[in-house]
Design a protein around this motif. Structure first.
Motif, PDB file in Angstrom:
ATOM      1  N   LEU A   2       0.850  -1.184   0.000  1.00 13.96           N
ATOM      2  CA  LEU A   2       0.000   0.000   0.000  1.00 13.96           C
ATOM      3  C   LEU A   2       0.892   1.243   0.000  1.00 13.96           C
ATOM      4  O   LEU A   2       1.539   1.537   1.003  1.00 13.96           O
ATOM      5  CB  LEU A   2      -0.899   0.000   1.227  1.00 13.96           C
ATOM      6  N   PRO A   3       0.944   1.996  -1.096  1.00 13.28           N
ATOM      7  CA  PRO A   3       1.790   3.199  -1.123  1.00 13.28           C
ATOM      8  C   PRO A   3       1.198   4.317  -0.265  1.00 13.28           C
ATOM      9  O   PRO A   3      -0.015   4.557  -0.290  1.00 13.28           O
ATOM     10  CB  PRO A   3       1.795   3.606  -2.608  1.00 13.28           C
ATOM     11  N   LEU A   4       2.063   4.994   0.487  1.00 14.53           N
ATOM     12  CA  LEU A   4       1.664   6.098   1.345  1.00 14.53           C
ATOM     13  C   LEU A   4       2.486   7.327   0.968  1.00 14.53           C
ATOM     14  O   LEU A   4       3.701   7.220   0.758  1.00 14.53           O
ATOM     15  CB  LEU A   4       1.883   5.748   2.818  1.00 14.53           C
ATOM     16  N   ILE A   5       1.836   8.481   0.900  1.00 14.69           N
ATOM     17  CA  ILE A   5       2.490   9.705   0.453  1.00 14.69           C
ATOM     18  C   ILE A   5       2.597  10.673   1.629  1.00 14.69           C
ATOM     19  O   ILE A   5       1.600  10.971   2.294  1.00 14.69           O
ATOM     20  CB  ILE A   5       1.704  10.371  -0.702  1.00 14.69           C
ATOM     21  N   TYR A   6       3.821  11.176   1.848  1.00 13.99           N
ATOM     22  CA  TYR A   6       4.051  12.077   2.985  1.00 13.99           C
ATOM     23  C   TYR A   6       5.310  12.896   2.735  1.00 13.99           C
ATOM     24  O   TYR A   6       6.261  12.435   2.092  1.00 13.99           O
ATOM     25  CB  TYR A   6       4.217  11.266   4.279  1.00 13.99           C
ATOM     26  N   HIS A   7       5.326  14.124   3.284  1.00 14.65           N
ATOM     27  CA  HIS A   7       6.530  14.958   3.269  1.00 14.65           C
ATOM     28  C   HIS A   7       6.584  15.741   4.567  1.00 14.65           C
ATOM     29  O   HIS A   7       5.549  16.206   5.077  1.00 14.65           O
ATOM     30  CB  HIS A   7       6.530  15.919   2.077  1.00 14.65           C
ATOM     31  N   ALA A   8       7.775  15.893   5.106  1.00  6.45           N
ATOM     32  CA  ALA A   8       7.941  16.551   6.406  1.00  6.45           C
ATOM     33  C   ALA A   8       7.447  17.990   6.410  1.00  6.45           C
ATOM     34  O   ALA A   8       7.084  18.526   7.466  1.00  6.45           O
ATOM     35  CB  ALA A   8       9.410  16.499   6.825  1.00  6.45           C
ATOM     36  N   SER A   9       7.396  18.635   5.259  1.00  6.35           N
ATOM     37  CA  SER A   9       6.972  20.033   5.188  1.00  6.35           C
ATOM     38  C   SER A   9       5.506  20.205   5.583  1.00  6.35           C
ATOM     39  O   SER A   9       5.084  21.313   5.926  1.00  6.35           O
ATOM     40  CB  SER A   9       7.175  20.589   3.777  1.00  6.35           C
TER      41      SER A   9
END
Length: 306
Positions: A2-9
């Motif tokens: 399951l791909p998960l999308i995230y960025h610290a910003s």
């Protein structure tokens, strides 16, 4: 996987004390998913920032330019609800791109989840309600440029009406918009989605879950979309600070599992965004948002066993 999308910003946003927007929730949710073993580091992907030119496909070019350059007038920024900053610009551009990437990953893998997104109050030439650019309409419009994607359904289950999605998607006949929301809640002035399901204050699990399931089933049969973008806002929760529905945590899980299962059963890729959720207790917010990930894991596991 399951791909998960995230960025610290997403959570690097300086806001005044006691600001209503829970900017830190994205970082804490990311940590919670890893700590609880709900997700693994290898599942996460980050998107590059969306370009000013690309945003102009659905937003007024002057509005986009003024926001990015910090020259938007005070009244417009007040309507958005944030003070302008370079960190706000970065998180906004990356979050919009994140929903686009979530759609791409969903098409490749069947399902993907963005640990942000759902900025459905953003209109063509102005932002509103903590929403600057409409990632849902933008991602749908970009997905339509891909092979075999001829129709996209935006299925919005946030407690607030997706008024900005209704207006920005109106120009695209092959983007179908549906908003299931609390009738007497923000925004005061509703816009016309393709389908608006208004629920009275105090609606509880049983009626809510029947409404969501039956509505999605009807829309899938009628429109046969090639992609579903699902706004899984948890501000429907009975204890949410900005919602007026009486949905339990178990109800959120049941809703998310039903939506994802319907997509899998009909072999339609589904890109999920976490949407709204407001609480002063971060641990409780983590639990509410994590229901989406638990539901997706359950559906994927069940389908792998078949």
């Amino acid at each position: 996987m399951l791909p998960l999308i995230y960025h610290a910003s997403y959570s690097k946003l300086a806001l005044p004390s006691k600001h209503r927007f829970p900017a830190t929730k994205y970082h804490y949710l990311y940590q919670y998913l890893l700590q609880q073993g709900i997700a693994q580091p290898s599942q996460f992907f980050a998107a590059e920032a969306v370009t000013q030119q690309a945003l102009s496909d659905i937003h007024c070019a002057n509005y986009v330019s003024h926001f990015i350059n910090g020259t938007l007038d005070t009244k417009s920024m007040r309507r958005i609800g944030f003070p302008w900053s370079e960190s706000l610009v970065e998180r906004t551009l990356r979050s919009v791109a994140g929903t686009e990437l979530t759609c791409q990953k969903a098409i490749d893998h069947g399902c993907a989840i963005h640990l942000s997104g759902g900025y459905h109050h953003a209109h063509h030439q102005f932002g509103s309600g903590f929403c600057i650019f409409n990632d849902l309409t933008y991602a749908a419009q970009q997905a339509l440029k891909l092979p075999d994607i001829d129709k996209v359904l935006i299925f919005d289950c946030d407690v607030h009406q997706g008024d900005g999605t209704a207006t920005t998607a109106a120009a695209f006949d092959n983007i179908i918009t549906c908003s299931i929301h609390c009738q007497h809640n923000f925004p005061a002035r509703k816009q016309q989605s393709d389908y608006d399901i208004e629920l009275p204050r105090g609606t509880a699990d049983k009626h809510y879950l029947e409404t969501v399931s039956q509505t999605l089933s009807y829309l899938v049969r009628l429109h046969q979309p090639d992609l579903i973008i699902y706004d899984a806002g948890v501000d429907i929760h009975i204890d949410d600070n900005l919602g007026y529905l009486n949905i339990s945590t178990e109800g959120i899980y049941a809703r998310d599992k039903s939506v994802i299962q319907q997509a899998y059963s009909t072999k339609i890729p589904i890109a999920c965004v976490i949407g709204g959720g407001y609480s002063n207790e971060q641990d409780l917010l983590n639990i509410r948002h994590s229901q989406l990930f638990l539901a997706a894991n359950s559906v994927l596991a069940n389908n792998l066993q078949k």
